[in-house]
Design an enzyme around this catalytic site. Structure first.
Site, PDB file in Angstrom:
ATOM      1  N   GLU A 284       0.830  -1.209   0.000  1.00 23.57           N
ATOM      2  CA  GLU A 284       0.000   0.000   0.000  1.00 23.57           C
ATOM      3  C   GLU A 284       0.861   1.254   0.000  1.00 23.57           C
ATOM      4  OE1 GLU A 284      -3.454   0.179  -0.295  1.00 23.57           O
ATOM      5  OE2 GLU A 284      -3.029  -1.893  -0.857  1.00 23.57           O
ATOM      6  N   TRP A 287       1.803   1.687  -3.516  1.00 26.79           N
ATOM      7  CA  TRP A 287       0.688   2.251  -4.294  1.00 26.79           C
ATOM      8  C   TRP A 287       0.688   3.776  -4.164  1.00 26.79           C
ATOM      9  CZ3 TRP A 287      -2.440   1.267  -8.110  1.00 26.79           C
ATOM     10  CH2 TRP A 287      -2.853  -0.042  -8.382  1.00 26.79           C
ATOM     11  N   TRP A 316     -21.195  11.026 -19.836  1.00 23.75           N
ATOM     12  CA  TRP A 316     -21.557  11.228 -18.439  1.00 23.75           C
ATOM     13  C   TRP A 316     -22.936  11.871 -18.334  1.00 23.75           C
ATOM     14  CZ3 TRP A 316     -18.448   8.364 -15.844  1.00 23.75           C
ATOM     15  CH2 TRP A 316     -17.079   8.283 -16.137  1.00 23.75           C
ATOM     16  N   ASN A 351     -10.848   2.835   3.141  1.00 19.73           N
ATOM     17  CA  ASN A 351     -10.379   2.718   1.756  1.00 19.73           C
ATOM     18  C   ASN A 351     -11.251   1.798   0.904  1.00 19.73           C
ATOM     19  OD1 ASN A 351      -8.293   3.320  -0.286  1.00 19.73           O
ATOM     20  ND2 ASN A 351      -7.939   1.120  -0.201  1.00 19.73           N
ATOM     21  N   TRP A 369     -16.613  11.171 -12.903  1.00 21.64           N
ATOM     22  CA  TRP A 369     -15.780  10.901 -11.740  1.00 21.64           C
ATOM     23  C   TRP A 369     -15.191  12.171 -11.147  1.00 21.64           C
ATOM     24  CZ3 TRP A 369     -10.730  12.505 -12.162  1.00 21.64           C
ATOM     25  CH2 TRP A 369     -10.234  12.708 -13.458  1.00 21.64           C
ATOM     26  N   TRP A 392      -9.791   7.672  -7.709  1.00 25.31           N
ATOM     27  CA  TRP A 392     -11.018   7.911  -8.467  1.00 25.31           C
ATOM     28  C   TRP A 392     -10.909   7.402  -9.900  1.00 25.31           C
ATOM     29  CZ3 TRP A 392     -15.962   9.066  -7.781  1.00 25.31           C
ATOM     30  CH2 TRP A 392     -16.366   9.411  -6.487  1.00 25.31           C
TER      31      TRP A 392
END
Length: 476
Positions: A284, A287, A316, A351, A369, A392
Site C-alpha cells: 500500500e 501504491w 456522463w 479505503n 468521476w 477515483w
C-alpha cells in the site's frame, strides 16, 4: 568556514515534522536556519482543500512551531492570496534576514512545480539559491522507469522495480537536528483559522489530534497491535484494521520512510516474505508512491483530465438530484450512504468504501468521476491530489492500471461480504438499527414493510445501471 555561517531558510509546506525531514536536516546542517510557512487561502480554495484539512495543517503547524522553538529555529508566517505572490514574498524575506540558501522538500503537483520554479527564478536574480529535496516519496520521480526510459503505467511492474531498489538501497532516515544558537528573531504566532475555511466540529478535531507525537504513536500502535492482521482485516470497515495514518502522511507529519522502516523492523527486514500483514501494508505504501510518480510523469491528471484519453468521450449523465443524494448519503443503498456519512462527519472514509462509492457514482449513476474527486477533496482531511485522483480514476476505469470497466462492484454483495453483521451500517445509519443483520444491507427488499423505516428507497436499479455503464464503455 564563513560558508557554514550563511543563513538558511527552511520553506515548510506539507512536511510538518522535525524527525526525518530532509530539508530541515539539510538546512540546519548548512548553517543557522529560520523557517517559513506560507498561508495561501485563495490557492487552497482553487485546489478544493477541505476546511478540516486546512485546520489540521494549522494545528500541526502549531505543534511543529513548539518543536522548532526547542531547536532555536524561528518560524515566520507570511500570507499570500495565491502562489503567484510567493516569489516576491520569499525573496523579500530572504533579503530582510540575510538568507543565502532556501531549502524545501519537493512537491509534485503541476501548480506546485510551477510555483517552485518561479520562486527559484526570483531568488536567483538576488543571488540566493533554492534546493529542493526528495522527501515525500521513497524514490525521486523520474528514477523508477521502464527499460525504455518511460514512467510506469502498470502498478505491478512499478512495484517490482521498487522492491528491487529497496532490497539493495533502502532510503535512510534524516536525524532530528541539534539545537542551534539563538538567532534573535522572534517567531510569528500560528493563526487558529484562515478566512474562507470554517473550523470543523469538535468531534472531527478530537478524532484527528495534531502533532508528530500522535502520528508516531499511531504508527507504533498499528505495528504492534494490528499489522499482523492487516491483510485479513483492512477491508472490514467496522474494525480498526488500518493504520489511520493517511492524514498524517498527507500533511507530512510522518514520512513514508518512517512507515517503511517500522514495517521492516517488525518483519525482520523482509520486504516480500514473512508476515502477510507487513507485506500487504508495504504494498500500500508503494501504491501511494506509484500515484505520486504518475502525477509527475503524466501531468494531465493534475489538470482534471482522464489518464486514458479515450474515456473523455464517455457520455456522463447530468443528474444533479442523484449527485446530491450521493453527496448527502441518502441514495437508498446502505453501504454507500453509511460511507458518505462517515466522510461528512470524520473527514475520512475507509479505503474499501472509497472504491465502492466511487464506482457507484461513476458507474451505477454514470456521473463524471471528477464530480466525486472534487467532492472528496472538499471534505477529506487526508486529501492528497495524487492518491485521490489515482483512486477515483482507478474506480472509474479512466486511469492508469485501472480496474477493467466490466468489473463493477455490487454494493449489496460487498456490504454483505465486508460488513456481514451490519455493524458499520448501523453505526452510521441509526434509522436502520431496528433491522436484522440480514435485512440491513438491502432494506428495500422488505417490500411493504420497508415503508415503516425512515430511509429512502434506492435512487437507481443496480442491475439496469450496471448494463448502462457497460454499454457506455463498450461504445467508446
Amino acid at each position: 568556514m564563513a560558508a557554514s555561517l550563511d543563513r538558511q531558510l527552511l520553506w515548510l509546506r506539507t512536511d510538518l515534522r522535525v524527525h526525518d525531514n530532509t530539508a530541515l536536516a539539510k538546512a540546519c546542517g548548512a548553517g543557522p536556519t529560520l523557517a517559513l510557512y506560507l498561508i495561501s487561502p485563495g490557492q487552497w480554495q482553487q485546489h478544493d482543500d477541505a476546511p478540516c484539512k486546512v485546520d489540521f495543517w494549522l494545528r500541526n503547524l502549531k505543534a511543529m512551531a513548539t518543536e522548532l522553538q526547542a531547536l532555536n529555529v524561528p518560524l515566520l508566517i507570511r500570507s499570500t492570496p495565491t502562489w503567484a505572490q510567493a516569489p516576491q514574498v520569499v525573496a523579500q524575506l530572504c533579503q530582510e534576514h540575510g538568507v543565502q540558501q532556501v531549502h524545501c522538500n519537493r512537491e509534485h503537483g503541476f501548480n506546485e512545480t510551477r510555483r517552485d520554479a518561479a520562486v527559484a527564478g526570483a531568488l536567483e536574480q538576488r543571488g540566493v539559491g533554492l534546493t529542493s529535496w526528495v522527501d515525500a516519496t521513497l524514490f525521486e520521480p523520474g528514477t523508477v522507469l521502464t527499460r525504455d526510459g518511460h514512467y510506469f503505467k502498470v502498478f505491478g511492474q512499478f512495484r517490482k522495480v521498487c522492491m528491487q531498489r529497496l532490497q539493495h538501497s533502502p532510503p535512510g532516515i534524516a536525524m532530528r537536528p541539534s539545537v542551534q544558537a539563538p538567532l534573535g528573531i522572534a517567531s510569528d504566532g500560528v493563526p487558529d483559522s484562515v478566512e474562507g475555511f470554517a473550523i470543523p466540529p469538535a468531534r472531527l478535531r478530537e478524532h484527528w489530534p495534531a502533532g508528530e507525537g500522535e502520528a508516531r504513536r499511531r504508527l507504533g500502535d498499528f505495528i504492534d497491535a494490528r499489522l499482523d492482521y492487516y491483510a485479513s482485516e483492512r477491508d472490514l470497515p467496522s474494525r480498526l484494521g488500518t493504520s489511520t495514518l493517511s492524514a498524517y502522511l498527507s500533511a507530512g507529519v510522518i514520512s513514508p520512510r518512517q512507515c517503511l522502516q517500522a514495517a521492516l523492523q517488525h518483519n525482520n527486514g523482509e520486504l516480500d516474505s514473512g508476515n502477510a500483514g507487513a507485506i500487504t501494508w508495504i504494498g500500500e505504501l508503494i501504491w501511494r508512491e506509484f500515484y505520486k510518480h504518475v502525477l509527475v510523469g503524466f501531468p494531465r491528471v493534475s489538470m482534471h483530465r482522464a489518464f486514458r484519453r479515450e474515456t473523455e468521450a464517455l457520455p456522463w449523465r447530468h443528474a444533479p438530484s442523484e449527485l446530491q443524494a450521493w453527496q448527502q448519503g441518502r441514495t437508498g443503498i446502505p453501504i454507500i450512504d453509511a460511507a458518505m456519512r462517515q466522510l461528512l462527519e470524520l473527514g475520512w472514509m475507509h479505503n474499501r468504501l472509497r472504491m465502492l462509492v466511487a464506482m457507484f457514482l461513476s458507474k451505477n449513476l454514470l456521473i463524471d468521476w471528477r464530480e466525486g474527486e472534487r467532492f472528496f477533496m472538499r471534505h477529506l482531511i487526508d486529501g492528497d491530489l495524487a492518491a485521490n485522483n489515482g483512486g477515483w480514476q482507478w474506480s472509474a476505469s479512466t486511469g492508469t492500471d485501472s480496474v477493467p470497466y466490466f468489473r463493477l462492484f455490487n454494493p449489496l454483495s460487498q456490504s454483505e461480504k465486508f460488513d456481514h453483521d451490519g455493524v458499520f451500517l448501523k453505526q452510521w445509519l441509526p434509522e436502520l438499527r431496528g433491522l436484522a443483520s440480514k435485512e440491513v444491507h438491502n432494506p428495500a427488499a422488505l417490500g411493504d414493510l420497508f415503508g415503516q423505516v425512515a430511509y429512502p428507497k434506492p435512487i437507481v436499479d443496480l442491475k439496469h445501471s450496471r448494463e448502462r455503464a457497460l454499454s457506455a464503455f463498450r461504445n467508446l
